[in-house]
Design a protein around this motif. Structure first.
Motif, mmCIF file in Angstrom:
data_model
loop_
_atom_site.group_PDB
_atom_site.id
_atom_site.type_symbol
_atom_site.label_atom_id
_atom_site.label_comp_id
_atom_site.label_asym_id
_atom_site.label_seq_id
_atom_site.Cartn_x
_atom_site.Cartn_y
_atom_site.Cartn_z
ATOM 1 N N GLU A 234 31.724 -49.898 -4.494
ATOM 2 C CA GLU A 234 31.698 -48.518 -4.987
ATOM 3 C C GLU A 234 32.897 -47.722 -4.455
ATOM 4 N N GLY A 235 33.732 -47.253 -5.363
ATOM 5 C CA GLY A 235 34.808 -46.341 -5.031
ATOM 6 C C GLY A 235 35.977 -46.943 -4.289
ATOM 7 N N MET A 236 36.032 -48.256 -4.154
ATOM 8 C CA MET A 236 37.039 -48.856 -3.286
ATOM 9 C C MET A 236 38.467 -48.669 -3.823
ATOM 10 N N ALA A 237 38.676 -48.870 -5.109
ATOM 11 C CA ALA A 237 40.030 -48.735 -5.663
ATOM 12 C C ALA A 237 40.529 -47.301 -5.515
ATOM 13 N N GLU A 238 39.657 -46.345 -5.833
ATOM 14 C CA GLU A 238 40.039 -44.941 -5.715
ATOM 15 C C GLU A 238 40.329 -44.568 -4.258
ATOM 16 N N ALA A 239 39.519 -45.118 -3.336
ATOM 17 C CA ALA A 239 39.721 -44.814 -1.915
ATOM 18 C C ALA A 239 41.056 -45.358 -1.418
ATOM 19 N N ALA A 240 41.414 -46.569 -1.835
ATOM 20 C CA ALA A 240 42.683 -47.155 -1.408
ATOM 21 C C ALA A 240 43.854 -46.282 -1.865
ATOM 22 N N ASP A 241 43.801 -45.824 -3.110
ATOM 23 C CA ASP A 241 44.874 -44.966 -3.619
ATOM 24 C C ASP A 241 44.938 -43.653 -2.845
ATOM 25 N N LEU A 242 43.779 -43.108 -2.518
ATOM 26 C CA LEU A 242 43.746 -41.834 -1.793
ATOM 27 C C LEU A 242 44.277 -41.998 -0.372
ATOM 28 N N VAL A 243 43.930 -43.106 0.278
ATOM 29 C CA VAL A 243 44.458 -43.371 1.623
ATOM 30 C C VAL A 243 45.981 -43.450 1.576
ATOM 31 N N ALA A 244 46.506 -44.200 0.613
ATOM 32 C CA ALA A 244 47.957 -44.342 0.494
ATOM 33 C C ALA A 244 48.620 -42.988 0.265
ATOM 34 N N ALA A 245 48.023 -42.173 -0.585
ATOM 35 C CA ALA A 245 48.606 -40.860 -0.869
ATOM 36 C C ALA A 245 48.570 -39.966 0.372
ATOM 37 N N THR A 246 47.481 -40.037 1.123
ATOM 38 C CA THR A 246 47.356 -39.208 2.325
ATOM 39 C C THR A 246 48.379 -39.618 3.377
ATOM 40 N N LEU A 247 48.569 -40.914 3.567
ATOM 41 C CA LEU A 247 49.548 -41.385 4.545
ATOM 42 C C LEU A 247 50.971 -41.003 4.127
ATOM 43 N N THR A 248 51.233 -41.079 2.832
ATOM 44 C CA THR A 248 52.547 -40.671 2.333
ATOM 45 C C THR A 248 52.786 -39.185 2.599
#
Length: 483
Positions: A40-54
């Motif tokens: 549940e929500g894993m793909a969206e979470a990965a993208d959000l983590v990457a965006a936050t770190l950027t």
């Protein structure tokens, strides 16, 4: 050139100025489900983590695996970016974390929605806030603050954030088996996960404690216990039977399972008697010295938990941190409804875990248990479910003093030092990479001692979240110049 005190104040001011933004970013990630066991929500979470770190100033990429992607991010000193300094000439710290969370469980067990962060009494309540989103984001926000304060030192900072820690770390294993090229130059692997060590009053002469009296302290840990999870299934007949017509000659699966579980312990029910179970266990004299220095607050622990007595002959922390365990996590079999049913159950099951000390091999321990049971109870089937090996960094590692100094700077007191974390982490997996085999791995929990990870109402105090950011920033500054 600014003095150390001036740089420290500049970083502190930057954190103060940006703290509301950091909380907002954390809350955004907490609202995004990321349950690795279900997807549940894993793909969206990965993208959000990457965006936050950027957004925090890292060069970021998602590394695909057969399971879930890993978020990799790095920030190197300006001198390295401009080619004035070689990356190999500056210390490199790798912060490890995970963005996946445990399933929230029953909705009614939460005082507020699991994926809607709620602040109450100075604490953030949400699934994953302590385990591990609030902890790994502290590293990213620390780097952002260092850069904002123009205080980023001659240190390379890398983050590796996986998406499967709560379900076996398959993606991390795949990445490490491929050589982990992005982090193979690490000088220190730093893990902020788990709860801080709690210290309670020793009480009066009788050692009495009071419930709720324990307090979390800055904590520095040199490793973690390993874990072996397995299931036992027992079948004694092809159907449940009448206990009067068949009981006696036909064994009940429930009875036989209880006998099997008892066979693995000594007469007092405490000692594990499986031959080969303890093989390889290696607890050093230095480890035991650390354990002996931990304040004996067992009375306060008993009061907090309403426990009448503890098992074993050693002290509380000797038993917790230097001896392996075997725990029956759950039992099933037979009639569980209201009233009576005089049934002779044909099947029964048990789920168990073993917490293992450094030197033990989870797979060898399972083989020892499997052999023990096969010889005595052939009707039982043992199934290995998951493992993490234990991990230990020598307590005299030169990487520890700068981390301890950072903790003391932030908390105003020296950290409690533990040889291992009572729980289990995938940190030992990094040792499978040749270049990382001897790199120190230190565990520095930022979570509250009572954070309730894996439980309803998981939380992290606003104070611990803020101190986590300040600690990570102080660690990076302390590593300037190497160790």
């Amino acid at each position: 050139m600014p003095t150390d005190d001036e740089l420290q104040k500049a970083v502190s001011d930057a954190i103060d100025a940006r703290l509301d933004d950091y909380r907002a970013s954390l809350f955004e990630l907490l609202r995004q489900p990321s349950v690795s066991t279900t997807g549940e929500g894993m793909a969206e979470a990965a993208d959000l983590v990457a965006a936050t770190l950027t957004d925090c100033g890292f060069e970021t990429e998602l590394i695909d695996t057969e399971r879930y992607p890993l978020a990799y991010a790095e920030r190197v000193p300006e001198s390295v970016r401009e080619g004035e300094t070689d990356l190999a000439d500056v210390p490199t710290v790798v912060f490890y974390g995970h963005y996946d969370v445990q399933p929230p469980g029953e909705e009614d067990a939460w005082d507020s929605p699991a994926f809607e962060p709620t602040v109450s009494d100075g604490r953030i309540y949400a699934r994953g806030v302590g385990d591990n989103k609030g902890q790994f984001l502290a590293h990213a926000f620390a780097v952002d603050a260092l850069a904002a304060a123009d205080a980023f030192p001659e240190v390379a900072v890398k983050l590796l954030v996986e998406g499967g820690e709560e379900s076996g770390s398959a993606g991390l294993v795949e990445y490490l088996e491929a050589g982990a090229p992005e982090i193979a130059d690490a000088d220190l692997l730093y893990v902020a996960d788990g709860p801080q060590h709690a210290v309670g009053p020793t009480g009066e002469a009788d050692g009495a404690g009071t419930a709720g009296s324990r307090e979390g302290k800055p904590t520095l840990i040199y490793g973690n216990r390993g874990v072996l999870a397995f299931q036992l299934d027992c079948r004694t007949a092809n159907t449940d039977l009448h206990s009067g017509n068949f009981g006696g000659p036909v064994p009940a699966a429930t009875n036989r399972l209880v006998q099997a579980l008892s066979s693995m312990r000594g007469p007092d029910g405490d000692e594990i008697t499986v031959e080969g179970f303890h093989e390889g266990a290696d607890v050093t004299a230095a480890d035991r010295e650390l354990v002996a220095a931990i304040p004996d607050d067992s009375a306060a622990i008993a009061a907090d938990l309403d426990v009448q007595r503890f098992d074993g002959d050693g002290t509380y922390y000797e038993r917790l941190l230097t001896e392996p365990t075997m725990t029956v996590n759950g039992l099933s079999g037979g009639y569980q409804g209201e009233g009576m049913k005089t049934v002779l159950p044909a099947t029964a099951s048990a789920k168990l875990d073993c917490r293992l000390v450094p030197g033990q091999d989870p797979h060898a321990v399972f083989e020892a248990i499997e052999s023990h049971l096969a010889e005595r109870f052939p009707e039982l089937e043992a199934t290995k479910q998951s493992t993490f090996p234990p991990m230990k960094t020598p307590v005299d590692t030169p990487a520890a003093p700068p981390v301890a100094a950072a903790l003391e700077e932030v908390y105003g007191e020296a950290p409690v030092e533990l040889p291992v974390l009572g729980g289990s982490l995938p940190a030992a997996l990094f040792r499978t990479v040749e270049e990382l085999a001897d790199v120190p791995v230190l565990v520095v929990p930022y979570g509250d001692h009572d954070q309730g990870n894996h439980s309803p109402n998981e939380h992290m105090s606003l104070d611990r979240f803020e101190k986590g950011i300040r600690t990570s920033a102080a660690v990076v500054r302390e590593l300037d110049g190497g160790f």
